[in-house]
Write a protein that holds these residues in place. Structure first.
Motif, short mmCIF file in Angstrom:
data_model
loop_
_atom_site.label_atom_id
_atom_site.label_comp_id
_atom_site.label_asym_id
_atom_site.label_seq_id
_atom_site.Cartn_x
_atom_site.Cartn_y
_atom_site.Cartn_z
N ARG A 267 -17.71 30.05 -37.24
CA ARG A 267 -18.70 31.01 -36.77
C ARG A 267 -20.10 30.62 -37.24
NH1 ARG A 267 -17.66 35.08 -39.62
NH2 ARG A 267 -15.72 35.69 -38.62
N LEU A 268 -20.21 30.13 -38.46
CA LEU A 268 -21.53 29.77 -39.00
C LEU A 268 -22.09 28.48 -38.40
CD1 LEU A 268 -20.89 30.61 -42.76
CD2 LEU A 268 -22.33 31.89 -41.14
N HIS A 269 -21.20 27.60 -37.92
CA HIS A 269 -21.64 26.28 -37.44
C HIS A 269 -20.97 25.92 -36.11
CE1 HIS A 269 -23.44 25.74 -41.38
NE2 HIS A 269 -22.30 26.12 -41.91
N THR A 270 -20.94 26.86 -35.20
CA THR A 270 -20.18 26.68 -33.96
C THR A 270 -20.58 25.43 -33.20
OG1 THR A 270 -19.96 29.07 -33.82
CG2 THR A 270 -19.40 27.82 -31.86
N ARG B 252 -21.77 22.77 -34.16
CA ARG B 252 -21.48 21.54 -34.90
C ARG B 252 -20.01 21.40 -35.24
NH1 ARG B 252 -25.69 22.30 -39.49
NH2 ARG B 252 -24.34 20.79 -40.48
N THR B 253 -19.18 22.23 -34.63
CA THR B 253 -17.74 22.23 -34.93
C THR B 253 -16.99 21.37 -33.93
OG1 THR B 253 -17.82 24.43 -35.94
CG2 THR B 253 -15.68 23.69 -35.11
N LEU B 254 -16.09 20.58 -34.46
CA LEU B 254 -15.19 19.77 -33.64
C LEU B 254 -13.77 20.03 -34.12
CD1 LEU B 254 -14.74 17.41 -31.57
CD2 LEU B 254 -14.73 15.92 -33.57
N PHE B 255 -12.92 20.47 -33.22
CA PHE B 255 -11.51 20.63 -33.52
C PHE B 255 -10.78 19.41 -32.98
CE2 PHE B 255 -12.85 25.12 -32.85
CZ PHE B 255 -12.62 25.58 -34.13
N THR B 256 -9.95 18.79 -33.81
CA THR B 256 -9.08 17.75 -33.28
C THR B 256 -7.81 18.43 -32.81
OG1 THR B 256 -8.15 17.26 -35.47
CG2 THR B 256 -10.01 15.91 -34.74
N ARG B 257 -7.30 17.96 -31.69
CA ARG B 257 -6.11 18.57 -31.10
C ARG B 257 -5.05 17.49 -30.93
NH1 ARG B 257 -6.51 21.34 -25.28
NH2 ARG B 257 -7.41 19.31 -24.84
N PHE B 258 -3.94 17.70 -31.60
CA PHE B 258 -2.83 16.75 -31.53
C PHE B 258 -2.09 16.96 -30.22
CE2 PHE B 258 1.52 15.35 -32.39
CZ PHE B 258 1.25 14.05 -32.78
N ILE B 259 -1.95 15.89 -29.45
CA ILE B 259 -1.22 15.93 -28.19
C ILE B 259 0.08 15.13 -28.38
CG2 ILE B 259 -1.26 15.41 -25.73
CD1 ILE B 259 -3.43 17.40 -26.53
N PRO B 260 1.22 15.81 -28.43
CA PRO B 260 2.49 15.10 -28.62
C PRO B 260 2.85 14.24 -27.39
CG PRO B 260 2.74 17.47 -28.99
CD PRO B 260 1.39 17.26 -28.37
N ALA B 261 3.84 13.42 -27.57
CA ALA B 261 4.35 12.60 -26.46
C ALA B 261 4.92 13.50 -25.37
CB ALA B 261 5.45 11.66 -26.97
N GLN B 262 4.96 12.98 -24.18
CA GLN B 262 5.49 13.74 -23.05
C GLN B 262 6.98 14.03 -23.22
OE1 GLN B 262 3.71 15.06 -20.48
NE2 GLN B 262 5.61 16.05 -19.83
N ARG C 112 -3.00 24.11 -27.32
CA ARG C 112 -4.33 24.72 -27.34
C ARG C 112 -4.72 25.10 -28.77
NH1 ARG C 112 -4.12 29.30 -22.96
NH2 ARG C 112 -6.13 29.76 -23.94
N PRO C 113 -6.02 25.20 -29.04
CA PRO C 113 -6.44 25.67 -30.37
C PRO C 113 -5.90 27.08 -30.64
CG PRO C 113 -8.30 24.71 -29.20
CD PRO C 113 -7.17 24.82 -28.21
N HIS C 114 -5.78 27.41 -31.90
CA HIS C 114 -5.35 28.74 -32.30
C HIS C 114 -6.26 29.76 -31.59
CE1 HIS C 114 -4.55 32.27 -34.72
NE2 HIS C 114 -3.50 31.65 -35.21
N GLU D 39 -10.12 29.33 -30.65
CA GLU D 39 -10.37 28.88 -29.28
C GLU D 39 -11.56 29.62 -28.65
OE1 GLU D 39 -7.54 27.56 -25.70
OE2 GLU D 39 -7.32 29.67 -26.26
N ARG D 40 -11.83 30.82 -29.07
CA ARG D 40 -12.93 31.58 -28.49
C ARG D 40 -14.29 30.94 -28.79
NH1 ARG D 40 -15.02 35.51 -32.38
NH2 ARG D 40 -13.84 35.30 -34.30
N PHE D 41 -14.34 30.02 -29.74
CA PHE D 41 -15.59 29.33 -30.07
C PHE D 41 -15.82 28.10 -29.19
CE2 PHE D 41 -14.47 31.48 -34.10
CZ PHE D 41 -15.63 32.24 -34.27
N VAL D 42 -14.84 27.75 -28.37
CA VAL D 42 -14.91 26.55 -27.52
C VAL D 42 -15.26 26.96 -26.09
CG1 VAL D 42 -13.60 24.59 -26.60
CG2 VAL D 42 -13.15 25.41 -28.93
N PRO D 43 -16.28 26.43 -25.47
CA PRO D 43 -17.45 25.86 -26.10
C PRO D 43 -18.30 26.96 -26.73
CG PRO D 43 -17.78 25.91 -23.72
CD PRO D 43 -16.42 26.50 -24.02
#
Length: 120
Positions: free
Chosen positions: A28-31, A33-43, A73-75, A79-83
């Motif tokens: 919330r303080l640094h929206t 400048r925030t980057l979430f990494t999202r792990f994408i598993p194998a198909q 998806r982000p938690h 997720e509401r901070f994206v974008p």
């Protein structure tokens, strides 16, 4: 900090909900400048290079074939901070391995990184 690591999933981190308020506050303080990494598993089980192939044989229940699209998806709290917060997809555990994070840090002229989240 994505749904795949929350309650009800095989990779659930037991303390995710406990740390979530702190991560939400930082975000919330640094929206912008925030980057979430999202792990994408194998198909599907057996996909992936080298040890990842064996890994997904063991963890077939977390392949995209088995989990819902919601799982990656982000938690919801974050997720509401994206974008304006951004999401960077990665297919391996270590976010620096594929090069996209290095490029993002360089392109944005980042000189300080705060890493938060969790692993089990």
């Amino acid at each position: 900090m994505q749904r795949l690591f929350g309650p009800g999933y095989p990779w659930a981190i037991p303390w995710l909900e406990r740390i979530l308020p702190s991560i939400e506050q930082i975000t919330r303080l640094h929206t912008e400048r925030t980057l979430f990494t999202r792990f994408i598993p194998a198909q599907r089980p057996g996909e992936g290079a080298g040890a990842w192939s064996r890994y997904y044989e063991r963890w077939a229940d977390v392949t995209l074939e088995k989990v819902s699209p919601e799982a990656v998806r982000p938690h919801p709290v974050l997720e509401r901070f994206v974008p304006p917060a951004m999401v960077l997809d990665k297919r391996v555990y270590f976010p620096w391995a594929e090069g996209a994070l290095d490029r993002w840090v360089s392109d944005k002229h980042v000189n300080t990184v705060i890493i938060s989240g969790g692993e089990n």
